[in-house]
Design an enzyme around this catalytic site. Structure first.
Site, PDB file in Angstrom:
ATOM      1  N   VAL A  69       0.888  -1.002   0.104  1.00 41.57           N
ATOM      2  CA  VAL A  69       0.075  -0.074   0.154  1.00 41.57           C
ATOM      3  C   VAL A  69       0.846   1.290   0.017  1.00 41.57           C
ATOM      4  O   VAL A  69       2.204   1.125   0.374  1.00 41.57           O
ATOM      5  CB  VAL A  69      -0.933   0.038   1.207  1.00 41.57           C
ATOM      6  CG1 VAL A  69      -1.956  -1.247   1.147  1.00 41.57           C
ATOM      7  CG2 VAL A  69      -0.078  -0.077   2.428  1.00 41.57           C
ATOM      8  N   CYS A  70       0.463   2.543  -0.286  1.00 37.48           N
ATOM      9  CA  CYS A  70       0.924   3.671  -0.360  1.00 37.48           C
ATOM     10  C   CYS A  70       1.441   4.031   0.882  1.00 37.48           C
ATOM     11  O   CYS A  70       0.932   3.753   2.021  1.00 37.48           O
ATOM     12  CB  CYS A  70       0.116   4.855  -0.853  1.00 37.48           C
ATOM     13  SG  CYS A  70      -0.253   4.771  -2.634  1.00 37.48           S
ATOM     14  N   PRO A  71       2.853   4.538   0.905  1.00 43.46           N
ATOM     15  CA  PRO A  71       3.512   5.220  -0.135  1.00 43.46           C
ATOM     16  C   PRO A  71       4.648   4.162  -0.761  1.00 43.46           C
ATOM     17  O   PRO A  71       5.184   4.488  -1.643  1.00 43.46           O
ATOM     18  CB  PRO A  71       4.393   6.235   0.608  1.00 43.46           C
ATOM     19  CG  PRO A  71       4.717   5.482   1.865  1.00 43.46           C
ATOM     20  CD  PRO A  71       3.529   4.666   2.307  1.00 43.46           C
TER      21      PRO A  71
END
Length: 83
Positions: free
Chosen positions: A19-21
């Site tokens: 998942v981000c980042p």
């Protein structure tokens, strides 16, 4: 994460499960390892990455050639390294 050459001037970065980042970080790292003009396909299953990765790479001066849904919950972001 998997980064591999898949053809002449073409690479793939598989960041499914991140998942981000992290997809943005790994995309920038992959782009730093290829030559200008090369194409990088980023495979992700994280919907926010479909917006965050293109924004980040365009801000870095690269060209986003496309973002497409390639399977249920999986997207491909195609980036051409500019510099």
């Amino acid at each position: 994460m998997r980064f591999a050459k898949i053809g002449d001037n073409k690479y793939v970065l598989d960041v499914r499960g991140f998942v981000c980042p992290y997809p943005v970080i790994y995309t920038r790292k992959a782009l730093s390892q290829i030559n200008p003009g090369d194409v990088l396909e980023v495979i992700t299953d994280n919907p926010p990455s479909c917006e965050n990765v293109p924004k980040a790479v365009e801000a870095d001066g690269h060209e986003v050639l496309g973002v497409e849904n390639i399977d249920r919950g999986v997207w491909r972001i195609v980036v051409k390294k500019k510099r």
